[in-house]
Design a protein around this motif. Structure first.
Motif: not given
Length: 250
Positions: A196-204, A210-211, A214-219
């Motif tokens: 949420a604060i821009g750290l380049a970890e797995l979720a980001l 996904a952005g 526009s696909r969400y399953w794979e990432p």
């Protein structure tokens, strides 16, 4: 459901960088949280200790217990996500500011925040949060040992500190290990909030893919597998640590 795993091929460096950042962030939070939690847990459990000879020291210890209670109540009673935002957008600008930073100022503060600000904020927030939970683990572990053992140690001439070190803590730690492992697993998963604060970890990294497509399953399936591997590795290491401890306790 048609999965297109090929869309991840160009982003593996980003995922690997995110994985490394997640591991580093978790390790820092575990080490700092353990140190902080152990100190706070000992302070909290000092209520059962005999009073000190110096009255000013007794008052100081009582104040420390009050501050510890307030600290634990705050960090256990508020969302970690809010704590991360508070640290990054409120605390860090006060500590690291080009003009009036309390710790760093000038160009050095500007460069540090640009290069390491998100990681530092995330590590501080996770460590403070972990410290609150680990302190309760230590307090509960210490209080789970029958008071008769402490009194027996005193009767043998041991000081309270020696009794804690040689009699209480070795037994209490064996009981703490499962809870400490659970806290480590929680930290691995909670590190995703730092995106949420821009750290380049797995979720980001997953949000980036996904952005772009526009696909969400794979990432998100990909990072789910990575988080699962990390938690399984930690659990396996903890089991290897726990087994000798239980053998020593027989």
């Amino acid at each position: 459901m048609d999965l297109r795993w090929e869309i991840l091929s160009g982003y593996w460096p980003l995922f690997m960088k995110g994985l490394l950042t997640t591991i580093e962030l978790t390790l820092v939070a575990i080490v700092v949280g353990l140190a902080l939690g152990a100190v706070l847990g000992l302070i909290s459990s000092s209520r059962d200790a005999p009073p000190l000879k110096s009255e000013p020291l007794n008052l100081l210890l009582k104040l420390a217990r009050g501050l510890t209670t307030a600290y634990v109540t705050f960090f256990r009673g508020t969302p970690l996500f809010v704590q991360i935002l508070l640290v990054h957008f409120a605390v860090m600008p006060a500590l690291l500011h080009p003009e009036h930073g309390l710790l760093l100022s000038g160009e050095l503060a500007r460069e540090f925040r640009q290069e390491h600000g998100a990681f530092f904020s995330g590590a501080v927030a996770l460590s403070l949060n972990a410290g609150a939970y680990i302190s309760e683990i230590f307090r509960a572990g210490i209080q789970s040992i029958h008071t008769g053992q402490t009194q027996a140690a005193w009767s043998l001439g041991l000081t309270h500190g020696q009794a804690m070190r040689f009699v209480i803590m070795p037994q209490a730690f064996r009981r703490m290990v499962p809870a400490l492992v659970n806290e480590g697993v929680t930290l691995i998963k909670d590190s995703s909030l730092v995106s949420a604060i821009g750290l380049a970890e797995l979720a980001l990294a997953a949000r980036t893919v996904a952005g772009a497509y526009s696909r969400y399953w794979e990432p998100y399936l990909a990072i789910s597998a990575m988080y699962l591997v990390l938690t399984l590795v930690l659990s396996t290491l903890a089991q290897r640590l726990e087994a000798p401890a239980h053998l020593r306790g027989r």
